[in-house]
Motif scaffolding. Structure first.
Motif, PDB file in Angstrom:
ATOM      1  N   LEU A   1      -1.487  -2.086 -13.498  1.00  0.00           N
ATOM      2  CA  LEU A   1      -2.428  -2.534 -12.461  1.00  0.00           C
ATOM      3  C   LEU A   1      -2.992  -3.912 -12.796  1.00  0.00           C
ATOM      4  O   LEU A   1      -3.188  -4.749 -11.909  1.00  0.00           O
ATOM      5  CB  LEU A   1      -3.553  -1.505 -12.282  1.00  0.00           C
ATOM      6  CG  LEU A   1      -3.079  -0.173 -11.658  1.00  0.00           C
ATOM      7  CD1 LEU A   1      -4.164   0.890 -11.778  1.00  0.00           C
ATOM      8  CD2 LEU A   1      -2.670  -0.358 -10.191  1.00  0.00           C
ATOM      9  N   ASP A   2      -3.202  -4.145 -14.086  1.00  0.00           N
ATOM     10  CA  ASP A   2      -3.698  -5.454 -14.508  1.00  0.00           C
ATOM     11  C   ASP A   2      -2.637  -6.533 -14.211  1.00  0.00           C
ATOM     12  O   ASP A   2      -2.941  -7.589 -13.646  1.00  0.00           O
ATOM     13  CB  ASP A   2      -4.027  -5.397 -15.998  1.00  0.00           C
ATOM     14  CG  ASP A   2      -4.578  -6.712 -16.484  1.00  0.00           C
ATOM     15  OD1 ASP A   2      -5.593  -7.146 -15.918  1.00  0.00           O
ATOM     16  OD2 ASP A   2      -3.986  -7.324 -17.396  1.00  0.00           O
ATOM     17  N   THR A   3      -1.385  -6.240 -14.557  1.00  0.00           N
ATOM     18  CA  THR A   3      -0.291  -7.191 -14.304  1.00  0.00           C
ATOM     19  C   THR A   3      -0.093  -7.378 -12.799  1.00  0.00           C
ATOM     20  O   THR A   3       0.028  -8.510 -12.322  1.00  0.00           O
ATOM     21  CB  THR A   3       1.015  -6.664 -14.948  1.00  0.00           C
ATOM     22  OG1 THR A   3       0.750  -6.375 -16.317  1.00  0.00           O
ATOM     23  CG2 THR A   3       2.127  -7.682 -14.841  1.00  0.00           C
ATOM     24  N   PHE A   4      -0.096  -6.266 -12.078  1.00  0.00           N
ATOM     25  CA  PHE A   4       0.047  -6.326 -10.623  1.00  0.00           C
ATOM     26  C   PHE A   4      -0.995  -7.277 -10.019  1.00  0.00           C
ATOM     27  O   PHE A   4      -0.669  -8.125  -9.176  1.00  0.00           O
ATOM     28  CB  PHE A   4      -0.100  -4.905 -10.056  1.00  0.00           C
ATOM     29  CG  PHE A   4      -0.231  -4.865  -8.566  1.00  0.00           C
ATOM     30  CD1 PHE A   4       0.901  -4.860  -7.767  1.00  0.00           C
ATOM     31  CD2 PHE A   4      -1.484  -4.845  -7.971  1.00  0.00           C
ATOM     32  CE1 PHE A   4       0.772  -4.850  -6.377  1.00  0.00           C
ATOM     33  CE2 PHE A   4      -1.619  -4.836  -6.595  1.00  0.00           C
ATOM     34  CZ  PHE A   4      -0.481  -4.838  -5.807  1.00  0.00           C
TER      35      PHE A   4
ATOM     36  N   TRP B   1       0.846  -1.208   0.000  1.00  0.00           N
ATOM     37  CA  TRP B   1       0.000   0.000   0.000  1.00  0.00           C
ATOM     38  C   TRP B   1       0.872   1.245   0.000  1.00  0.00           C
ATOM     39  O   TRP B   1       0.563   2.239  -0.672  1.00  0.00           O
ATOM     40  CB  TRP B   1      -0.962   0.010   1.196  1.00  0.00           C
ATOM     41  CG  TRP B   1      -2.108  -0.958   1.077  1.00  0.00           C
ATOM     42  CD1 TRP B   1      -2.437  -1.955   1.960  1.00  0.00           C
ATOM     43  CD2 TRP B   1      -3.107  -1.023   0.037  1.00  0.00           C
ATOM     44  NE1 TRP B   1      -3.547  -2.636   1.520  1.00  0.00           N
ATOM     45  CE2 TRP B   1      -3.986  -2.082   0.354  1.00  0.00           C
ATOM     46  CE3 TRP B   1      -3.326  -0.282  -1.118  1.00  0.00           C
ATOM     47  CZ2 TRP B   1      -5.076  -2.423  -0.471  1.00  0.00           C
ATOM     48  CZ3 TRP B   1      -4.416  -0.621  -1.932  1.00  0.00           C
ATOM     49  CH2 TRP B   1      -5.273  -1.673  -1.604  1.00  0.00           C
ATOM     50  N   THR B   2       1.976   1.227   0.749  1.00  0.00           N
ATOM     51  CA  THR B   2       2.889   2.386   0.751  1.00  0.00           C
ATOM     52  C   THR B   2       3.350   2.675  -0.675  1.00  0.00           C
ATOM     53  O   THR B   2       3.305   3.818  -1.147  1.00  0.00           O
ATOM     54  CB  THR B   2       4.101   2.129   1.666  1.00  0.00           C
ATOM     55  OG1 THR B   2       3.628   1.965   3.010  1.00  0.00           O
ATOM     56  CG2 THR B   2       5.101   3.276   1.626  1.00  0.00           C
ATOM     57  N   PHE B   3       3.766   1.630  -1.356  1.00  0.00           N
ATOM     58  CA  PHE B   3       4.214   1.806  -2.739  1.00  0.00           C
ATOM     59  C   PHE B   3       3.075   2.304  -3.630  1.00  0.00           C
ATOM     60  O   PHE B   3       3.224   3.297  -4.349  1.00  0.00           O
ATOM     61  CB  PHE B   3       4.806   0.489  -3.283  1.00  0.00           C
ATOM     62  CG  PHE B   3       4.917   0.480  -4.769  1.00  0.00           C
ATOM     63  CD1 PHE B   3       5.793   1.344  -5.423  1.00  0.00           C
ATOM     64  CD2 PHE B   3       4.120  -0.352  -5.539  1.00  0.00           C
ATOM     65  CE1 PHE B   3       5.881   1.364  -6.811  1.00  0.00           C
ATOM     66  CE2 PHE B   3       4.197  -0.337  -6.925  1.00  0.00           C
ATOM     67  CZ  PHE B   3       5.081   0.520  -7.560  1.00  0.00           C
ATOM     68  N   LEU B   4       1.917   1.630  -3.595  1.00  0.00           N
ATOM     69  CA  LEU B   4       0.826   1.973  -4.524  1.00  0.00           C
ATOM     70  C   LEU B   4       0.310   3.397  -4.298  1.00  0.00           C
ATOM     71  O   LEU B   4       0.134   4.160  -5.258  1.00  0.00           O
ATOM     72  CB  LEU B   4      -0.327   0.975  -4.379  1.00  0.00           C
ATOM     73  CG  LEU B   4      -0.080  -0.448  -4.902  1.00  0.00           C
ATOM     74  CD1 LEU B   4      -1.256  -1.351  -4.536  1.00  0.00           C
ATOM     75  CD2 LEU B   4       0.157  -0.467  -6.413  1.00  0.00           C
ATOM     76  N   HIS B   5       0.071   3.774  -3.025  1.00  0.00           N
ATOM     77  CA  HIS B   5      -0.462   5.122  -2.776  1.00  0.00           C
ATOM     78  C   HIS B   5       0.583   6.186  -3.125  1.00  0.00           C
ATOM     79  O   HIS B   5       0.227   7.266  -3.603  1.00  0.00           O
ATOM     80  CB  HIS B   5      -0.892   5.270  -1.311  1.00  0.00           C
ATOM     81  CG  HIS B   5      -2.128   4.491  -0.973  1.00  0.00           C
ATOM     82  ND1 HIS B   5      -3.348   4.698  -1.584  1.00  0.00           N
ATOM     83  CD2 HIS B   5      -2.346   3.491  -0.078  1.00  0.00           C
ATOM     84  CE1 HIS B   5      -4.252   3.868  -1.081  1.00  0.00           C
ATOM     85  NE2 HIS B   5      -3.670   3.119  -0.166  1.00  0.00           N
TER      86      HIS B   5
END
Ligand code: FAD
Length: 116
Positions: A44-47, A18-22
């Motif tokens: 985001l699809d690959t993630f 979450w730290t990375f994504l936000h």
């Protein structure tokens, strides 16, 4: 808590991710090019296919079908991600986060300067 040099459990992995994504969303362009939008959608699809907590990834893919990523701007991506995180918070019985505060939490820090 596990010692520092142990592989992460799903909680530690979640928090780090979450730290990375936000943070990534907070630094996404205000006005992304079409190529940037396409690449963010692809990312985001690959993630969601490779996130290494399999039941988490499965939930995420289900939610992403209902609510596809909004990659048109920094604002829309940040809000979409905040909503996704809140769906998971709700399921886990964690507090719902106020999505008006994403820049304060992930980019600018609080007004009192304690993070400067
Ligand atoms: P986290 O939920 O990790 O949050 C970290 C910090 O983010 C919080 O302290 C807060 O300051 C901030 N924050 C909280 N909510 C928001 C928001 N909506 N927007 C912006 N910032 C916010 N765990 C499961 O048990 N089951 C699952 O299905 C599951 N799915 C997951 C899917 C993904 C994509 C990810 C990244 C994680 C998933 N997790 C899942 C892990 C879970 O979401 C938490 O990361 C984990 O339980 C640790 O929680 P935490 O209390 O440390 O805070």
């Amino acid at each position: 808590e596990l010692p520092e040099d142990c592989p992460p459990d799903s909680e530690q992995l979640g928090k780090a991710t979450w730290t990375f994504l936000h943070t990534m969303a907070a630094y996404y362009p205000e006005v992304p090019s079409y190529e940037q939008q396409r690449n963010m959608r692809k990312f985001l699809d690959t993630f969601s296919q490779f996130y290494p907590c399999w039941y988490c990834a499965e939930h995420l893919r289900d939610e992403m079908i209902k609510k596809p990523p909004k990659v048109e701007s920094k604002m829309s991506l940040g809000k979409w991600l905040c909503d996704m995180h809140n769906i998971i918070n709700e399921r886990l019985g964690k507090p719902i986060f106020d999505c008006n505060k994403i820049d304060e939490r992930w980019k600018d820090g609080p007004k009192d300067g304690r993070c400067d």
